[in-house]
Scaffold this active site. Structure first.
Site, mmCIF file in Angstrom:
data_model
loop_
_atom_site.group_PDB
_atom_site.id
_atom_site.type_symbol
_atom_site.label_atom_id
_atom_site.label_comp_id
_atom_site.label_asym_id
_atom_site.label_seq_id
_atom_site.Cartn_x
_atom_site.Cartn_y
_atom_site.Cartn_z
ATOM 1 N N ASP A 62 1.431 3.594 5.975
ATOM 2 C CA ASP A 62 2.738 2.972 5.812
ATOM 3 C C ASP A 62 2.588 1.663 5.033
ATOM 4 O O ASP A 62 1.476 1.169 4.850
ATOM 5 C CB ASP A 62 3.474 2.785 7.143
ATOM 6 C CG ASP A 62 2.718 1.951 8.161
ATOM 7 O OD1 ASP A 62 1.519 1.712 7.967
ATOM 8 O OD2 ASP A 62 3.334 1.526 9.146
ATOM 9 N N TYR A 64 2.607 -2.338 3.763
ATOM 10 C CA TYR A 64 2.232 -3.602 4.395
ATOM 11 C C TYR A 64 3.447 -4.149 5.144
ATOM 12 O O TYR A 64 4.575 -4.042 4.669
ATOM 13 C CB TYR A 64 1.784 -4.611 3.342
ATOM 14 C CG TYR A 64 0.526 -4.207 2.597
ATOM 15 C CD1 TYR A 64 -0.702 -4.089 3.252
ATOM 16 C CD2 TYR A 64 0.559 -3.967 1.223
ATOM 17 C CE1 TYR A 64 -1.854 -3.732 2.572
ATOM 18 C CE2 TYR A 64 -0.593 -3.609 0.528
ATOM 19 C CZ TYR A 64 -1.797 -3.491 1.207
ATOM 20 O OH TYR A 64 -2.930 -3.145 0.531
ATOM 21 N N PHE A 75 -1.466 0.617 -1.154
ATOM 22 C CA PHE A 75 -2.567 -0.340 -1.283
ATOM 23 C C PHE A 75 -2.267 -1.543 -2.190
ATOM 24 O O PHE A 75 -3.032 -2.483 -2.243
ATOM 25 C CB PHE A 75 -3.862 0.347 -1.766
ATOM 26 C CG PHE A 75 -4.424 1.339 -0.795
ATOM 27 C CD1 PHE A 75 -5.072 0.919 0.363
ATOM 28 C CD2 PHE A 75 -4.277 2.706 -1.005
ATOM 29 C CE1 PHE A 75 -5.577 1.829 1.284
ATOM 30 C CE2 PHE A 75 -4.776 3.633 -0.093
ATOM 31 C CZ PHE A 75 -5.427 3.198 1.048
ATOM 32 N N HIS A 185 -11.430 5.411 5.434
ATOM 33 C CA HIS A 185 -10.429 4.473 4.929
ATOM 34 C C HIS A 185 -11.128 3.193 4.436
ATOM 35 O O HIS A 185 -12.131 2.770 5.016
ATOM 36 C CB HIS A 185 -9.436 4.139 6.056
ATOM 37 C CG HIS A 185 -8.191 3.487 5.580
ATOM 38 N ND1 HIS A 185 -8.103 2.131 5.388
ATOM 39 C CD2 HIS A 185 -6.981 3.994 5.250
ATOM 40 C CE1 HIS A 185 -6.884 1.830 4.956
ATOM 41 N NE2 HIS A 185 -6.184 2.938 4.860
#
Length: 221
Positions: A62, A64, A75, A185
């Site tokens: 999801d 920030y 990202f 991740h």
């Protein structure tokens, strides 16, 4: 490769009851809470990467959840914001992969998006300070459909699946005509478990080159 479909086609197909319910819910929430990203940025990934130009798909989670960070690209943050820890690790792996010491001055990945890197979060909105707060309002139905349509209508797309949440989407992709590269991740909590050293950036370019598709200039930030 079919380039007939556009995002407009796909988004119009998805104007179903569940989708309208999501949009209505978010509109209502914005009246009393702070929701990220701002309305105009929610579909930035779609606006910046034409369906016909997709070469690579990077799947995030999801957005920030802090002020001025989320702007609709997985990202990525706007140029004037501090580079987040996960993106710092992405840059670290990128330098390691190509044996460079490039200094990245900001965290805006708009240039990747414009080169054909589709930066898709599986959830497109979030409440301020509450990670995953919108993970159950229906966005997954929409983004799963988006991934499925990319798989169905394109060829030789490289899907970068970083972390368990992204890897759970693998079943949506036809591996007979696409490529899936998996790693942990890039978060500081898990990057050492396989993200560092994965060489996904050079591997992606090697795949694109093999299929006579223009490679990505990953250092064009």
């Amino acid at each position: 490769m079919s380039n007939i479909l556009t995002w407009k086609d796909i988004l119009s197909q998805e104007k179903k009851k569940y989708f309208l319910k999501i949009i209505h819910y978010i509109k209502k929430e914005r009246l009393k809470k702070t929701i990220y990203p701002v309305s105009k940025d929610v579909f930035n990934a779609f606006l910046l990467t034409d369906f016909s130009k997709i070469k690579v798909v990077i799947i995030g989670q999801d957005p920030y959840f802090s002020k001025n960070q989320a702007h609709g690209l997985a990202f990525s943050v706007p140029k004037n914001q501090t580079i987040p820890p996960s993106l710092k690790n992405i840059y670290k792996e990128l330098n390691s992969d190509f044996k460079k010491n490039h200094i990245f001055h900001h965290g805006c990945l708009k240039n990747w998006a414009e080169q054909g890197v589709f930066l898709l979060n599986t959830t497109l909105t979030v409440e301020s300070g509450r990670p995953k707060s919108h993970s159950n309002i229906g966005w997954n139905i929409f983004t799963n459909q988006v991934i499925s349509l990319i798989s169905q209508h394109k060829k030789f797309i490289v899907f970068l699946m970083w972390g368990n949440d992204a890897q759970k989407k693998s079943y949506l992709i036809d591996v007979e005509k696409h490529y899936i590269l998996q790693a942990s991740h890039p978060s500081p909590l898990s990057a050492h478990r396989g993200f560092f050293g994965c060489k996904h950036f050079s591997k992606t370019n090697n795949i694109l080159f093999k299929h006579k598709i223009n490679i990505i200039d990953w250092f064009k930030i």
